[in-house]
Design an enzyme around this catalytic site. Structure first.
Site, PDB file in Angstrom:
ATOM      1  N   LYS A  74       1.032  -0.930   0.209  1.00  0.00           N
ATOM      2  CA  LYS A  74      -0.263  -0.727  -0.569  1.00  0.00           C
ATOM      3  C   LYS A  74       0.754   1.381  -0.064  1.00  0.00           C
ATOM      4  O   LYS A  74       1.628   1.569   1.018  1.00  0.00           O
ATOM      5  CB  LYS A  74      -0.698  -0.187   1.367  1.00  0.00           C
ATOM      6  CG  LYS A  74      -1.840   1.208   1.419  1.00  0.00           C
ATOM      7  CD  LYS A  74      -3.263   0.977   2.913  1.00  0.00           C
ATOM      8  CE  LYS A  74      -3.855   1.839   1.916  1.00  0.00           C
ATOM      9  NZ  LYS A  74      -3.876   3.659   1.748  1.00  0.00           N
ATOM     10  N   ARG A  95      -7.627  12.649  -6.065  1.00  0.00           N
ATOM     11  CA  ARG A  95      -8.616  11.646  -5.938  1.00  0.00           C
ATOM     12  C   ARG A  95      -9.827  12.302  -5.785  1.00  0.00           C
ATOM     13  O   ARG A  95     -10.561  12.136  -5.947  1.00  0.00           O
ATOM     14  CB  ARG A  95      -7.814  10.670  -4.558  1.00  0.00           C
ATOM     15  CG  ARG A  95      -8.762  10.057  -4.332  1.00  0.00           C
ATOM     16  CD  ARG A  95      -8.767   9.646  -3.048  1.00  0.00           C
ATOM     17  NE  ARG A  95     -10.067   8.300  -2.490  1.00  0.00           N
ATOM     18  CZ  ARG A  95     -11.153   8.740  -2.141  1.00  0.00           C
ATOM     19  NH1 ARG A  95     -11.156   9.717  -1.224  1.00  0.00           N
ATOM     20  NH2 ARG A  95     -12.108   7.915  -2.120  1.00  0.00           N
ATOM     21  N   GLU A 127      -0.711   5.789  -7.693  1.00  0.00           N
ATOM     22  CA  GLU A 127      -0.572   6.611  -6.928  1.00  0.00           C
ATOM     23  C   GLU A 127       0.687   7.507  -7.270  1.00  0.00           C
ATOM     24  O   GLU A 127       1.435   7.162  -8.054  1.00  0.00           O
ATOM     25  CB  GLU A 127       0.090   6.380  -5.609  1.00  0.00           C
ATOM     26  CG  GLU A 127      -0.826   5.380  -4.637  1.00  0.00           C
ATOM     27  CD  GLU A 127      -1.936   5.809  -3.705  1.00  0.00           C
ATOM     28  OE1 GLU A 127      -1.264   7.036  -3.198  1.00  0.00           O
ATOM     29  OE2 GLU A 127      -3.205   6.335  -3.268  1.00  0.00           O
ATOM     30  N   LYS A 232      -3.122  -2.250   7.279  1.00  0.00           N
ATOM     31  CA  LYS A 232      -1.732  -0.708   7.785  1.00  0.00           C
ATOM     32  C   LYS A 232      -1.384  -1.668   9.063  1.00  0.00           C
ATOM     33  O   LYS A 232      -1.642  -2.729  10.039  1.00  0.00           O
ATOM     34  CB  LYS A 232      -3.256  -0.208   8.485  1.00  0.00           C
ATOM     35  CG  LYS A 232      -4.803   0.495   7.682  1.00  0.00           C
ATOM     36  CD  LYS A 232      -4.211   1.664   6.390  1.00  0.00           C
ATOM     37  CE  LYS A 232      -4.122   2.593   7.161  1.00  0.00           C
ATOM     38  NZ  LYS A 232      -3.826   3.982   6.574  1.00  0.00           N
TER      39      LYS A 232
END
Length: 310
Positions: A74, A95, A127, A232
């Site tokens: 991520k 975004r 990204e 995460k």
């Protein structure tokens, strides 16, 4: 607290975050905050909505059929979309709130191919990232997209890494790794599964159902796809004592509070000070002189107080 987190969320999606991801996640979890993005009123609609991802903080919270998922890093940068029409780059957007973003087409022309060998309309999402050797690398990447001077933008050390395609060809027994990501590679665009992320900031892992038909059939909530989840990284901090709070004037003239701490070793560095952002942040954590606090090094560099420890 909702007003404070709304403000933090807005600044995050504008590329000028007030607090770290770890701090935001901790506060959001504590106060049950689940709003995504912020309302953009002067932007352009995305061809396809850019969803957020459902977050979990333990491997035990991952789906039981995890073998059907593909795991990718991520990346921690600025999420954007680019649209190609008949093989020609037509639009680039930040975004924003996931529905509407700001026009960054001119900047994206410097980061992605201006033409691809595909004669249909597609949206590629990914990204914009900067090396983690650059201090505050996420802010550096996001800030680049807000620059007005293209010469200055061209000097920024940033890269676009894609992770998905939205287009008319759905499913048909195809797989995310063998079709979606390989198609992105064939366009000459870096994609998240083969991109060397070791020198770039990451914020955990993304697990996504590999079978495209199953992913589509699982559908979406108003905020996230049901076929993908973000694990995460919740770094363990060190416990120390808050000795005092002083106020300092930054280079921009903004006055902000700084915590003075009982010195503690965090990942090989002796930490005795940590930023507190503003008075609202102090109140949200219920901090008092003499209380015990958990401290992390956000982005492996900047010391931050994550929470009060009772």
């Amino acid at each position: 607290m909702k007003e404070f987190l709304d403000k933090v969320s807005k600044q995050y999606y504008e590329g000028t975050p007030l607090i770290s991801d770890e701090e935001f996640d901790s506060l959001a979890q504590k106060f049950g905050y689940n709003a995504v993005g912020y309302t953009v009123t002067d932007g352009i609609p995305h061809l396809c909505k850019m969803y957020s991802l459902q977050k979990v903080f333990s491997k035990s919270d991952l789906p039981s059929d995890i073998d059907e998922y593909i795991c990718t890093p991520k990346l921690d940068g600025a999420a954007v979309s680019v649209v190609y029409v008949n093989g020609i780059l037509a639009l680039g957007l930040t975004r924003g709130d996931g529905n509407i973003g700001r026009d960054i087409t001119e900047k994206m022309r410097a980061l992605v191919p201006n033409m691809i060998p595909l004669k249909e309309t597609i949206q590629i999402t990914g990204e914009v990232v900067a090396p983690k050797s650059i201090p505050n690398s996420r802010n550096y990447a996001s800030g680049a997209l807000n620059l007005k001077d293209m010469d200055e933008f061209g000097q920024r050390d940033i890269t676009f890494v894609a992770y998905d395609i939205n287009h008319s060809e759905k499913g048909s027994g195809k797989f995310y790794d063998e079709h979606t990501l390989s198609t992105i590679r064939s366009f000459g665009i870096p994609e998240v599964s083969t991109f060397d992320s070791s020198n770039y900031p990451t914020d955990g892992y993304v697990y996504r159902v590999n079978n495209c038909d199953k992913f589509d059939s699982m559908g979406y909530t108003s905020h996230h796809p049901r076929g993908a989840i973000a694990l995460k990284e919740q770094k363990d901090g060190r416990i120390t004592t808050l000795l005092d709070v002083v106020w300092q004037v930054g280079k921009s003239g903004v006055v902000s509070p700084v915590a003075l701490l009982e010195p503690v070793d965090i990942e090989g560095a002796i930490v005795s000070r940590a930023t507190l952002h503003n008075i609202e942040y102090i109140r949200s954590l219920d901090l008092e002189i003499g209380c015990s606090v958990e401290v992390i090094r956000s982005g492996e560099i900047i010391p931050r107080i994550l929470r009060r420890v009772d």
